[in-house]
Design an enzyme around this catalytic site. Structure first.
Site, short mmCIF file in Angstrom:
data_model
loop_
_atom_site.label_atom_id
_atom_site.label_comp_id
_atom_site.label_asym_id
_atom_site.label_seq_id
_atom_site.Cartn_x
_atom_site.Cartn_y
_atom_site.Cartn_z
N SER A 235 5.37 -43.18 -31.44
CA SER A 235 4.64 -43.86 -30.37
C SER A 235 4.08 -45.19 -30.87
O SER A 235 3.62 -45.29 -32.01
CB SER A 235 3.49 -42.97 -29.89
N GLU B 81 3.14 -43.60 -22.14
CA GLU B 81 4.34 -44.06 -22.87
C GLU B 81 5.42 -42.98 -22.83
O GLU B 81 6.60 -43.26 -22.58
CB GLU B 81 3.96 -44.38 -24.31
N GLU C 161 -5.13 -48.19 -43.33
CA GLU C 161 -4.76 -48.54 -41.95
C GLU C 161 -5.55 -49.75 -41.45
O GLU C 161 -4.99 -50.66 -40.84
CB GLU C 161 -5.00 -47.35 -41.02
N CYS D 218 -6.75 -33.39 -39.37
CA CYS D 218 -7.81 -34.27 -39.89
C CYS D 218 -8.95 -33.50 -40.56
O CYS D 218 -9.59 -34.00 -41.47
CB CYS D 218 -8.38 -35.12 -38.76
N LYS E 22 -7.17 -44.00 -43.71
CA LYS E 22 -7.75 -44.90 -42.71
C LYS E 22 -8.18 -46.21 -43.34
O LYS E 22 -8.25 -47.24 -42.67
CB LYS E 22 -8.93 -44.22 -42.02
N CYS F 94 -1.21 -41.00 -34.58
CA CYS F 94 -2.64 -41.03 -34.91
C CYS F 94 -2.91 -41.00 -36.41
O CYS F 94 -3.94 -41.48 -36.87
CB CYS F 94 -3.35 -39.84 -34.28
N GLU G 164 -0.64 -43.01 -24.89
CA GLU G 164 0.50 -42.29 -25.49
C GLU G 164 1.18 -41.39 -24.46
O GLU G 164 2.41 -41.28 -24.44
CB GLU G 164 0.01 -41.46 -26.68
N GLU H 248 -1.35 -56.23 -39.26
CA GLU H 248 -1.12 -56.26 -37.80
C GLU H 248 -2.33 -55.74 -37.02
O GLU H 248 -2.32 -55.81 -35.78
CB GLU H 248 0.12 -55.45 -37.44
#
Length: 640
Positions: A359, A316, A401, A556, A398, A339, A313, A406
């Site tokens: 990102s 990037e 996710e 988190c 999560k 994240c 990241e 993908e």
């Protein structure tokens, strides 16, 4: 609740006016009439005008039972469990919604109060359907506790014998059983006040009132971001995360499977609460031992891929800055972190035209899954088809996710199961282990070494601080100019924080950044994300380079899968534990992690943002908009 600690904004709230936080503006300290006398159970005290009876009672350690009240949410006054007797008032008053503006005398317990509270609890139980023994909230249910506290031994007003609603199991993350709902509206207020998403609402009136999604659509078909904050505030078992514990046990019991687990940074500072420890007690190494004894073949650290995230990241971002400042390309800046899966789904729904700012780096959980089934499998000579990849996460999002289509760049499903902190605690208890008193042990390598920078991913501002430590040093060749690497401007609990870092000198390859002042921003909770995105839409973020957003209040450590209860004080205690542990680690900057250097030497040989790392560690997003599905659920089974 202290306005400064509120993780949501009253000014920008999309909540209906009738549901906005109800509060009385307190008079300035020392001003005429600033305080008012109140006598609670014969204890005299003076409180700021506008203080509620409940707040005043708390200040002198007088306990008043509550149900709809929550420290993170605005006042509601709907359940009436907190009723008290106020002298010269004909009826009992809800203490949570009674601001003290004149001298009053209050009784928090009396025969009238006790009978009133017991009747209210009996009425709540009348429509509460379910078996306590098999409920996910057994022994942590506020209604169950109140029933015990008030000596409820029978159903005075009857008790429903059959379920009234179908359960909604459509979501990968959150399950709804409205048969257990007591209409406290905490979930509604959490979703619209705290998170400003607005999936849930109380519909119909009187005895017909129920909590519903838009047109009773299943959760999977509405704009739910899967953050699970509603679960953390539900007083009963009406909301829970989808628990894959049985599938994980089956994998562990299968000798043909190589079962590994990665553990995220924030659960280790919270899971002790499930075993009676005070909030903010870290049990990292005891947890490693517990996981091995449960049968996991390897115990790895998500911090390894948090460090990898910073490398990808951060690179990037630097490449984007080069394109903008040197190559004069039109690039979407500022760059947002990626994240938090709750935040990613939020922007996919609410600001799909701004996804170019996010990102492309996967979250640490998903990077880990891709690395386990490629580099690790190859090094260890294990068929990736035989690897079962489990993650311990603070977050119900999560679960969604790892089910995203993908997320299979390894050629397999990168992460097979995501367990929340609460779910793993349940599995440890099932084994009869006393987590706090287990011996300590280390993580396994090569995926078990993480830096302090990675550990602080668990708290709001942590990703930004980790990125600053690495990016600044890569560009200047020097450490960040903060004592003990503490980048204090991005730390704290304020909803939105900013920092500016001038680059006074730069290494040759980054000379174009010399003289540039890097401007960053941090936000937590999607209510604050909304404020930041609205600033972006108005063109007010043109000078900013990098913005961290976490979907959950506190980051988190306040995730929807963390131990219940939660409050601003509990989240602060968890953050302190993470910062304390971080400063004791041998490596505190992501680029200094020796195993990060190894993976770029052995496997990702083109370095950060190379072709292979782009294939395995980066992703794309889906501009969802506010799409609503077609199928209906939550159908009423029987008449009330």
């Amino acid at each position: 609740m202290d306005k400064k600690k509120r993780p949501f904004s009253e000014k920008t709230s999309r909540a209906p006016v009738s549901q906005r936080p109800q509060s009385f503006e307190k008079t300035a300290k020392g001003a005429l009439g600033a305080t008012v006398k109140v006598i609670i159970d014969d204890i005299e005290l003076h409180v700021p005008m506008g203080t509620t009876i409940l707040e005043a009672a708390k200040s002198i350690n007088v306990n008043i039972p509550t149900l709809c009240q929550h420290d993170d949410l605005c006042l509601a006054g709907v359940c009436r469990v907190c009723i008290v007797e106020v002298e010269d008032q004909k009826t009992l008053q809800a203490s949570c919604a009674y601001p003290i503006t004149v001298p009053i005398k209050v009784k928090t317990y009396s025969p009238k109060v006790r009978r009133g509270r017991r009747n209210i609890i009996q009425l709540l139980l009348r429509n509460h359907y379910g078996e306590c023994y098999s409920c996910s909230k057994n022994n942590n249910c506020e209604l169950q506790s109140l029933a015990k506290e008030y000596g409820v031994k029978s159903y005075t007003f009857g008790h429903i014998e059959e379920p009234r609603y179908e359960q909604d199991n459509s979501s990968y993350s959150v399950e709804r059983d409205m048969n257990k709902c007591v209409l406290c509206r905490r979930c509604v207020r959490t979703c619209i006040d705290l998170q400003e998403v607005g999936v849930l609402e109380a519909v119909e009136k009187g005895a017909e009132t129920r909590i519903a999604t838009y047109l009773d659509k299943p959760l999977n078909d509405v704009i739910c971001i899967n953050c699970g904050q509603c679960i953390n505030r539900c007083p009963t078992g009406a909301l829970k995360a989808k628990d894959p514990a049985e599938e994980v046990w089956a994998a562990i019991d299968d000798p043909a499977k190589h079962v590994i687990i990665q553990t995220a940074p924030s659960p280790r500072a919270a899971i002790g609460e499930e075993f009676g420890l005070a909030p903010g007690t870290s049990v990292t190494k005891q947890l490693n031992t517990a996981l091995r004894r449960m049968g996991f073949d390897k115990v790895f650290d998500t911090n390894f891929t948090a460090d990898l995230t910073i490398m990808e990241e951060g690179t990037e971002l630097l490449l984007k800055l080069r394109d903008v400042l040197v190559n004069k390309k039109k690039i979407a800046l500022p760059q947002f972190t990626s994240c938090s899966p709750g935040w990613v789904k939020y922007i996919e729904h609410f600001y799909p035209d701004k996804l170019g700012h996010v990102s492309t780096a996967k979250s640490p959980q998903q990077m880990f899954g891709a690395i386990v089934k490629t580099w690790y499998a190859e090094r260890e000579g294990i068929d990736p088809a035989d690897i079962v990849s489990v993650s311990l996460m603070p977050c119900s999002a999560k679960k969604f996710e790892c089910e995203r289509p993908e997320m299979d760049d390894s050629g397999f499903k990168d992460v097979d199961f995501a367990l929340t902190t609460r779910e793993l605690a349940g599995m440890i208890k099932e084994c009869g282990m006393d987590l706090p008193n287990l011996p300590k042990s280390e993580f396994d390598n090569p995926l078990g070494t993480g830096t302090g920078a990675a550990l602080i991913f668990g708290t709001t501002g942590g990703v930004m601080e980790a990125a600053i430590r690495t990016v600044y040093e890569i560009v200047t060749g020097e450490e960040v100019p903060f004592n003990k690497l503490r980048v204090t401007p991005v730390r704290g609990t304020e909803g939105i924080r900013e920092a500016a870092l001038p680059v006074k000198k730069a290494k040759k390859e980054w000379k174009f950044l010399e003289g540039v002042t890097l401007k960053v921003m941090v936000g937590h909770g999607t209510a604050n994300a909304k404020k930041i995105m609205d600033m972006l839409c108005r063109g007010e973020l043109s000078g900013y380079h990098f913005i961290e957003i976490m979907a959950c209040p506190g980051g988190c450590l306040g995730g929807g899968g963390q131990p219940i209860p939660t409050s601003p004080e509990i989240r602060e205690a968890r953050a302190k534990a993470i910062y304390k542990e971080e400063e004791g680690l041998p490596y505190r900057k992501s680029h200094e992690n020796p195993f990060i250097k190894l993976i770029y030497k052995e496997f990702l040989k083109e370095g950060p943002c190379g072709d292979l790392s782009h294939k395995l560690l980066h992703t794309k997003y889906t501009p969802r908009g506010k799409w609503i599905g077609k199928k209906k659920v939550a159908k009423r089974l029987i008449a009330v």
